[in-house]
Design a protein around this motif. Sequence first.
Motif, PDB file in Angstrom:
ATOM      1  N   ALA A  78       0.801  -1.414  -0.323  1.00 20.35           N
ATOM      2  CA  ALA A  78      -0.085   0.195   0.179  1.00 20.35           C
ATOM      3  C   ALA A  78       1.050   1.172   0.330  1.00 20.35           C
ATOM      4  O   ALA A  78       2.054   1.276   0.480  1.00 20.35           O
ATOM      5  N   VAL A  79       0.157   2.099  -0.321  1.00 20.31           N
ATOM      6  CA  VAL A  79       1.048   3.428  -0.720  1.00 20.31           C
ATOM      7  C   VAL A  79       0.379   4.886   0.013  1.00 20.31           C
ATOM      8  O   VAL A  79      -0.844   4.543   0.498  1.00 20.31           O
ATOM      9  N   ASP A  80       0.924   5.060   0.960  1.00 23.08           N
ATOM     10  CA  ASP A  80       0.489   6.021   1.732  1.00 23.08           C
ATOM     11  C   ASP A  80       0.162   8.108   1.388  1.00 23.08           C
ATOM     12  O   ASP A  80       0.976   7.709  -0.137  1.00 23.08           O
ATOM     13  N   PRO A  81      -0.307   8.624   1.958  1.00 24.24           N
ATOM     14  CA  PRO A  81      -0.971   9.217   0.843  1.00 24.24           C
ATOM     15  C   PRO A  81       0.392  10.346   1.303  1.00 24.24           C
ATOM     16  O   PRO A  81       0.477  11.355   1.936  1.00 24.24           O
ATOM     17  N   TYR A 113      -0.640   3.604 -15.237  1.00 24.43           N
ATOM     18  CA  TYR A 113      -1.543   3.383 -14.261  1.00 24.43           C
ATOM     19  C   TYR A 113      -1.918   4.373 -13.005  1.00 24.43           C
ATOM     20  O   TYR A 113      -0.903   5.617 -13.800  1.00 24.43           O
ATOM     21  N   GLU A 114      -2.978   4.968 -12.486  1.00 26.66           N
ATOM     22  CA  GLU A 114      -2.736   6.183 -11.353  1.00 26.66           C
ATOM     23  C   GLU A 114      -2.305   5.842 -10.178  1.00 26.66           C
ATOM     24  O   GLU A 114      -2.390   4.922  -9.629  1.00 26.66           O
ATOM     25  N   VAL A 115      -1.180   6.350 -10.347  1.00 26.26           N
ATOM     26  CA  VAL A 115      -0.202   6.531  -9.438  1.00 26.26           C
ATOM     27  C   VAL A 115      -0.313   8.043  -8.732  1.00 26.26           C
ATOM     28  O   VAL A 115      -0.152   8.800  -9.400  1.00 26.26           O
ATOM     29  N   PRO A 116       0.388   7.422  -7.386  1.00 26.25           N
ATOM     30  CA  PRO A 116       0.059   9.135  -5.924  1.00 26.25           C
ATOM     31  C   PRO A 116       1.602   9.135  -6.044  1.00 26.25           C
ATOM     32  O   PRO A 116       2.963   8.518  -6.237  1.00 26.25           O
ATOM     33  N   GLU A 117       1.625  10.418  -6.284  1.00 23.41           N
ATOM     34  CA  GLU A 117       2.799  11.278  -5.867  1.00 23.41           C
ATOM     35  C   GLU A 117       3.929  10.636  -4.400  1.00 23.41           C
ATOM     36  O   GLU A 117       2.797  10.293  -4.198  1.00 23.41           O
ATOM     37  N   PHE A 118       5.083  10.295  -4.914  1.00 25.95           N
ATOM     38  CA  PHE A 118       5.733  10.152  -3.587  1.00 25.95           C
ATOM     39  C   PHE A 118       7.229  10.312  -3.137  1.00 25.95           C
ATOM     40  O   PHE A 118       7.766  10.342  -2.280  1.00 25.95           O
ATOM     41  N   ASP A 119       7.522  10.640  -4.317  1.00 22.57           N
ATOM     42  CA  ASP A 119       8.893  11.471  -4.316  1.00 22.57           C
ATOM     43  C   ASP A 119       9.595  12.808  -4.681  1.00 22.57           C
ATOM     44  O   ASP A 119       8.332  13.143  -3.418  1.00 22.57           O
ATOM     45  N   PHE A 120      10.874  13.578  -4.148  1.00 20.39           N
ATOM     46  CA  PHE A 120      11.088  14.247  -4.173  1.00 20.39           C
ATOM     47  C   PHE A 120       9.877  15.337  -4.945  1.00 20.39           C
ATOM     48  O   PHE A 120      10.236  16.698  -4.587  1.00 20.39           O
ATOM     49  N   LYS A 121       9.361  14.811  -6.046  1.00 18.58           N
ATOM     50  CA  LYS A 121       8.731  16.428  -6.238  1.00 18.58           C
ATOM     51  C   LYS A 121       7.696  16.851  -5.809  1.00 18.58           C
ATOM     52  O   LYS A 121       7.487  18.120  -5.399  1.00 18.58           O
ATOM     53  N   LEU A 122       7.682  16.235  -4.451  1.00 20.90           N
ATOM     54  CA  LEU A 122       6.986  16.742  -3.587  1.00 20.90           C
ATOM     55  C   LEU A 122       7.476  17.402  -2.400  1.00 20.90           C
ATOM     56  O   LEU A 122       8.690  16.756  -1.849  1.00 20.90           O
ATOM     57  N   GLU A 123       7.361  19.213  -2.120  1.00 20.37           N
ATOM     58  CA  GLU A 123       8.391  19.927  -1.633  1.00 20.37           C
ATOM     59  C   GLU A 123       8.904  19.276  -0.036  1.00 20.37           C
ATOM     60  O   GLU A 123       9.924  19.142   0.539  1.00 20.37           O
ATOM     61  N   LEU A 145     -11.686 -17.807  -0.320  1.00 16.96           N
ATOM     62  CA  LEU A 145     -11.087 -17.203  -0.166  1.00 16.96           C
ATOM     63  C   LEU A 145     -10.559 -14.961  -0.267  1.00 16.96           C
ATOM     64  O   LEU A 145     -12.563 -14.978  -0.562  1.00 16.96           O
ATOM     65  N   GLU A 146     -10.208 -14.556  -0.276  1.00 14.64           N
ATOM     66  CA  GLU A 146     -10.645 -13.483   0.200  1.00 14.64           C
ATOM     67  C   GLU A 146      -8.832 -12.464  -0.197  1.00 14.64           C
ATOM     68  O   GLU A 146      -8.267 -13.008   0.540  1.00 14.64           O
ATOM     69  N   LEU A 147      -9.505 -11.447  -0.999  1.00 18.02           N
ATOM     70  CA  LEU A 147      -8.302 -10.488  -1.118  1.00 18.02           C
ATOM     71  C   LEU A 147      -8.390  -8.877  -0.324  1.00 18.02           C
ATOM     72  O   LEU A 147      -9.312  -8.035   0.245  1.00 18.02           O
ATOM     73  N   LEU A 148      -7.404  -8.975   0.366  1.00 18.82           N
ATOM     74  CA  LEU A 148      -6.849  -7.797   1.076  1.00 18.82           C
ATOM     75  C   LEU A 148      -7.362  -6.680   1.039  1.00 18.82           C
ATOM     76  O   LEU A 148      -7.728  -5.630   1.110  1.00 18.82           O
ATOM     77  N   MET A 149      -6.950  -6.332  -0.378  1.00 21.90           N
ATOM     78  CA  MET A 149      -6.851  -4.857  -1.096  1.00 21.90           C
ATOM     79  C   MET A 149      -6.855  -4.832  -2.647  1.00 21.90           C
ATOM     80  O   MET A 149      -6.014  -5.998  -2.748  1.00 21.90           O
ATOM     81  N   ARG A 150      -7.068  -4.764  -3.418  1.00 21.86           N
ATOM     82  CA  ARG A 150      -6.598  -4.560  -4.452  1.00 21.86           C
ATOM     83  C   ARG A 150      -4.932  -4.337  -4.929  1.00 21.86           C
ATOM     84  O   ARG A 150      -5.290  -2.624  -4.569  1.00 21.86           O
ATOM     85  N   PRO A 151      -4.344  -4.968  -5.387  1.00 23.45           N
ATOM     86  CA  PRO A 151      -2.793  -4.164  -5.108  1.00 23.45           C
ATOM     87  C   PRO A 151      -2.885  -3.033  -6.422  1.00 23.45           C
ATOM     88  O   PRO A 151      -3.055  -2.485  -7.148  1.00 23.45           O
ATOM     89  N   VAL A 152      -2.024  -2.363  -5.368  1.00 19.38           N
ATOM     90  CA  VAL A 152      -1.355  -1.495  -6.624  1.00 19.38           C
ATOM     91  C   VAL A 152      -0.392  -1.328  -6.554  1.00 19.38           C
ATOM     92  O   VAL A 152      -0.331  -0.914  -7.465  1.00 19.38           O
ATOM     93  N   MET A 153       0.635  -2.286  -6.129  1.00 17.67           N
ATOM     94  CA  MET A 153       2.022  -2.637  -6.770  1.00 17.67           C
ATOM     95  C   MET A 153       1.980  -4.226  -6.554  1.00 17.67           C
ATOM     96  O   MET A 153       0.759  -4.852  -6.795  1.00 17.67           O
TER      97      MET A 153
END
Length: 393
Positions: A170-173, A207-217, A315-323
């Motif tokens: 999962a990717v945090d906001p 894919y729609e991917v949240p920003e996570f890198d140095f682009k964020l100040e 079976l149960e999928l915990l979360m739709r995989p982001v990666m």
Amino acid sequence: MREEGDSPQAVLEELARIVEKDVNRFAFRALGSMCPKPLPISEIAYLIGIESNVGDPGVWEGVARLEKEVVEDLGALLSNSKAVGAIVSGGTEANILALWAARNYMKRREVIVPASCHVSFYKAANLLGLRVIEAPLTSDYTVDVEFVRRNVTKETAAIVGIAGTTALGAVDPIEELSELAIEKGVYLHVDAAFGGMVLPFLKELGYEVPEFDFKLEGVCSITVDPHKMGLAPIPAGGILFRGEELVEPITFETPYLAGGGARSFTITGTRPGGPIAAVWVLLKVLGRRGYRELVRKCMMLTERLARGIEGEEGLELLMRPVMNIVGVRAKRISVKELSLRMRRLGWLLSEFPTHLRAVLMPHHTEELVEELLRDLKRAALKGYVELRAALKA
Ligand code: 0PR
């Protein structure tokens, strides 16, 4: 140790026997590891660099240059080609370095981590004498930013976000964490040990991917491990800092080195050049397209597994995989029981309190995923009688 050495042939044969299973682990049903089978060319490069010590860069000028170039490439991949960094022993050392820098730079002794963070943050806090505040997760398995906001105080040195959690990918906001970090004037470290070499390529694949890198100040440092999705041999972790001023408070001089004095901010002094040579070669040989295609393959396998799990009644999928990380549990039996049964069926998966984790890697195949689905389905049956009957079928 014996008085007299054995013949090299006998010793090598014994060695081969002992590690035989390890060497073959990529041939059998192991989906529990975040470290993929390294590309063969990276192993050649590793051997070329094997005698070098980048801890003495004045002597080993070649690998020192390679490390600079690798850091620049990883920095560029994460939106900051001017990042200062190093190839270290793994994500654990990278996370320790980040919190060490944060503590010394901020001169404060508290860190807020997501409940999903890797154990290395607890190791870091313990070593560095930091108080840890654990932020709970929301229903989508990402950190509760409002909790983090409420708990930032004058004591807070750093807040942490994860881009690709160990348990589920999962990717945090991170964008919200970055705004918070700027607003409150605290250090933000992003652990993208796994996701750092997946998310940029997912984005390129549409894919729609949240920003996570140095682009964020607000992002001060990022962990990104070549020995995970960079396909490099172990040990190759990566740490990147936004700029020189952040590493200054953890930089030490070793004046007596044969190659002339050197300054370093890594925990280890002597550092192997082999992994650096391997990463350098991989980045050059694969290029963005190469990595993108490998990520595309991993996501195809991931999607197949996720859809298969969703289509299976038990079976149960915990979360739709982001990666390329899939979390699964059984509806009618416990995680422990499912794990035990899967182990008996010959699978190596990781067991978390809430689910089993499969990491889909470039060396995995569609057939393997189909077999995994078939066995998960069998193992999830409630009773042993049902299970035994299914195994005979
Ligand atoms: N950050 C994240 C998000 C991680 O998942 C990990 C490790 C680390 C940091 C620490 O990295 P190092 O192990 O390089 O220090 N995650 C893997 C995991 O726990 C580690 C691993 C790798 C475990 C290979 C088993 C294995 O076969 O799954």
